[in-house]
Design an enzyme around this catalytic site. Structure first.
Site, PDB file in Angstrom:
ATOM      1  N   CYS A  57      -0.608  20.297   2.442  1.00 58.14           N
ATOM      2  CA  CYS A  57      -0.769  18.905   2.869  1.00 58.14           C
ATOM      3  C   CYS A  57      -2.014  18.220   2.306  1.00 58.14           C
ATOM      4  CB  CYS A  57      -0.819  18.816   4.397  1.00 58.14           C
ATOM      5  SG  CYS A  57       0.273  19.969   5.252  1.00 58.14           S
ATOM      6  N   CYS A  60      -2.299  15.555  -0.766  1.00 59.86           N
ATOM      7  CA  CYS A  60      -1.902  14.147  -0.581  1.00 59.86           C
ATOM      8  C   CYS A  60      -2.675  13.468   0.557  1.00 59.86           C
ATOM      9  CB  CYS A  60      -0.403  14.053  -0.295  1.00 59.86           C
ATOM     10  SG  CYS A  60       0.589  14.401  -1.763  1.00 59.86           S
ATOM     11  N   HIS A  61      -2.915  14.199   1.668  1.00 56.39           N
ATOM     12  CA  HIS A  61      -3.490  13.540   2.852  1.00 56.39           C
ATOM     13  C   HIS A  61      -5.004  13.685   2.959  1.00 56.39           C
ATOM     14  CE1 HIS A  61       0.528  12.791   4.544  1.00 56.39           C
ATOM     15  NE2 HIS A  61       0.843  14.000   4.118  1.00 56.39           N
ATOM     16  N   MET A  98       7.212  11.983   1.541  1.00 52.71           N
ATOM     17  CA  MET A  98       6.863  13.145   2.365  1.00 52.71           C
ATOM     18  C   MET A  98       7.983  14.190   2.220  1.00 52.71           C
ATOM     19  SD  MET A  98       5.011  14.577   4.875  1.00 52.71           S
ATOM     20  CE  MET A  98       5.265  15.720   6.248  1.00 52.71           C
ATOM     21  N   HIS A 337      -5.806   7.707  -9.275  1.00 56.42           N
ATOM     22  CA  HIS A 337      -5.195   9.020  -9.443  1.00 56.42           C
ATOM     23  C   HIS A 337      -5.200   9.417 -10.920  1.00 56.42           C
ATOM     24  CE1 HIS A 337      -2.901  12.356  -7.814  1.00 56.42           C
ATOM     25  NE2 HIS A 337      -2.064  12.230  -8.822  1.00 56.42           N
ATOM     26  N   HIS A 380       2.869   6.538 -11.344  1.00 51.45           N
ATOM     27  CA  HIS A 380       2.411   7.910 -11.635  1.00 51.45           C
ATOM     28  C   HIS A 380       2.581   8.142 -13.132  1.00 51.45           C
ATOM     29  CE1 HIS A 380       1.976  12.254 -11.448  1.00 51.45           C
ATOM     30  NE2 HIS A 380       1.507  12.117 -10.224  1.00 51.45           N
TER      31      HIS A 380
END
Ligand code: DHE
Length: 560
Positions: A57, A60-61, A98, A337, A380
């Protein structure tokens, strides 16, 4: 995105540092002070929850769960959402990206239940990783004076491919001409990217666990000559490319602790660590975890372009005087990113992915040139794709994680000022879940993958657009061919995904990774760029979970 358990590095070059702290997931944590209404959780359960969180996790979080590519998961928000909601979200996932951890079988019902309780509690904070830890992890396996003074092998280094063998904690060096695996080298876990020094001699790779390996491609059998662990979680590494500084410095960025380090280019000796903690560019509120995402080297100045995700700041770090470090801090957009240079190498384009924007920096002036809404969900680009559009002139392209669109941005302010830094065209490819897009100056094709698409057939295929054909009816989307790369690989078991197109040095062949589970067969499929026909399939028991591939010359010279 999905991760498996890291391998033990105790035998590898990282053996010098504390092996029990190889990755975030292995850190021993204690339950932070319990508050009224907290779910009951034993120390063992909390430890397991932390392991799962860091493996699956945190990318991403965020470690502190403040949110980035994925939403914030702080206890206040999770308590408001409630256990049942969180549990079903983890089980079924969401169309916004998700993963469906429960129904995909990657987490058991008990683990999903555990994680739904875990996120109701405060997150533990992993330890820092400063100079003492870096020094202790730093190993010079072969000192510069003992290395060859000329190339000692018959490898066509320019056409070598450095291929990540993700779950094996290795990279493979594959000859781009003969398709022969010339070496398999132990590295950190799940190498994220490979970069080449300005001279083309040294290959630098960084594992998810922050381990950097420097590999000498001149040796008879290329191998690691130095290594260092620069943090506990990391994604980016780069080397100095400006004239006069070739091979002089290396830089690596960490997700945890949030920092970057500048190292000696011959030995990886850590010279300067800079924390990226600080204020978010717009709100000007403190963020405890602004992670270092992509890093690129400027061709115009002795500067590294360091993208700080959560604060939305692009740092132009001047490496000409490390003792009096000058940094230009460019306000751009949050959640920076991945990104790459335009075809002239003057402009750098980077995705602020959760904000659906691309920021453009003029590396000659060290200034923000534009912030562009891509019109799609979660751009992306990888490093993006540069080509000359028949109508709009030079453009840079990105695909999207959250939808099937491809956006083209004009990059020629001199020759095509009306199109510069605008979305000049946007059209559909195969489907959402695209990670990477690629072309080459010698190619007339644009390749777009759909790696994370939930449909198995789509995620195993690639869309190819004919660039010359993009000049047709401006109201119609350009047509594309679909290449069934996964089918061409002829893999009987599993559900392999096709990821990251990469060209050989001549720009005549394009390579795709067919990425299967680590206990199943994977492959690399090579396509003839002119005919779009299958040219070769590389299969080998050593090719475990291949993901990124980096051609030495294209990476060294920023050709994409
Ligand atoms: Fe990546 C590039 C971060 C998931 C394969 N990835 C990058 C870069 C960053 C990044 C910051 C740019 C580095 C640079 O240019 O300096 N990636 C992250 C994440 O945070 C994320 C979303 C979640 C995570 O937990 O890691 C993530 N990435 C993945 C994957 O799941 C992939 C497919 C396989 C893997 O190894 O985990 C993957 N990322 C890649 C590849 C590149 C990359 C192959 C380089 C592409 C290129 O052509 O430049």
């Amino acid at each position: 995105y999905a991760q498996d358990k890291p391998k033990d590095h105790a035998d590898g070059p990282a053996a010098a540092y504390e092996p029990s702290m190889t990755t975030l997931a292995e850190i021993q944590v204690e339950i932070p002070g319990r508050k009224p209404g907290d779910p009951v959780m034993t120390q063992e359960e909390f430890q397991r929850g932390t392991e799962i969180y860091f493996q699956r996790c945190a990318g991403c979080h965020g470690v502190l769960r403040k949110g980035a590519t994925g939403k914030a998961l702080t206890p206040d928000l999770m308590r408001e959402a409630g256990f049942d909601y969180v549990q079903s979200f983890i089980t079924y996932g969401s169309p916004a990206g998700m993963p469906n951890w429960g129904t995909s079988g990657e987490l058991t019902e008990e683990d999903v239940d555990l994680m739904a309780r875990y996120v109701l509690l405060d997150p533990p904070q992993p330890p820092e990783w400063g100079m003492p830890e870096m020094q202790a992890s730093w190993t010079v396996v072969i000192p510069p004076e003992d290395r060859p003074t000329q190339k000692m092998n018959d490898i066509d280094i320019d056409n070598l491919m450095s291929v990540t063998l993700r779950d094996a904690g290795q990279i493979a060096l594959i000859d781009g001409g003969t398709y022969e695996i010339r070496a398999v080298i132990d590295t950190g876990y799940a190498v994220h990217i490979s970069r080449i020094s300005a001279s083309g001699r040294y290959l630098l790779v960084i594992g998810r666990d922050g381990l950097v390996n420097m590999i000498d491609l001149w040796m008879e059998n290329p191998e690691t000559v130095a290594s260092i662990k620069i943090g506990i979680e990391a994604r980016s590494v780069e080397t100095s490319k400006f004239e006069g500084f070739e091979d002089k410095y290396a830089i690596a960025g960490a997700y945890w602790p949030p920092q970057y380090v500048i190292m000696d280019g011959d030995t990886l000796e850590p010279l300067k660590i800079v924390s990226t903690r600080g204020m978010v560019y717009d709100e000007q509120t403190y963020h405890p975890e602004p992670r270092v995402a992509s890093i690129l080297s400027s061709h115009y100045k002795p500067e590294f372009i360091v993208n700080v995700k959560e604060t939305g700041k692009i740092l132009m770090v001047d490496y000409s005087d490390l003792k009096n470090l000058k940094t230009t801090e460019i306000e751009s957009e949050r959640f920076l990113h991945d990104g790459g240079l335009d075809s002239t190498h003057r402009y750098f384009l980077v995705a602020a992915n959760a904000r659906n924007k691309i920021a453009v920096v003029d590396t000659k002036e060290s200034k923000l040139t534009a912030l562009i809404d891509t019109g799609g969900q979660t751009p992306h680009p990888g490093r993006g794709a540069n080509f000359t559009h028949p109508v709009y002139g030079p453009v840079w392209a990105t695909s999207h994680l959250g939808d099937e669109s491809v956006a083209l941005i004009g990059t020629d302010p001199e020759g095509h000022p009306d199109h510069a830094w605008k979305i000049v065209d946007s059209f559909y490819a195969l489907g959402g879940g695209s990670l990477f897009i690629k072309t080459h100056p010698n190619s007339q094709n644009l390749y777009v993958d759909a790696t994370l698409n939930p449909d198995a057939e789509i995620s195993a295929s690639v869309a190819v657009f004919d660039i010359a054909g993009m000049g047709g009816d401006p109201d119609a989307d350009p047509e594309f061919a679909t290449l069934p790369i996964g089918e061409w690989a002829g893999i009987a078991e599993g559900q392999p995904r096709v990821v990251q197109p990469e060209f050989n040095k001549q720009g005549t062949e394009v390579w795709f990774s067919v990425w299967n589970a680590k206990d199943k067969e994977s492959a690399i499929v090579i396509v003839d760029d002119k005919t779009l026909e299958l040219k070769h399939v590389i299969k080998d028991p050593r090719l475990i979970t291949p993901t990124g591939k980096f051609n030495v010359m294209n990476t060294q010279k920023d050709i994409y």
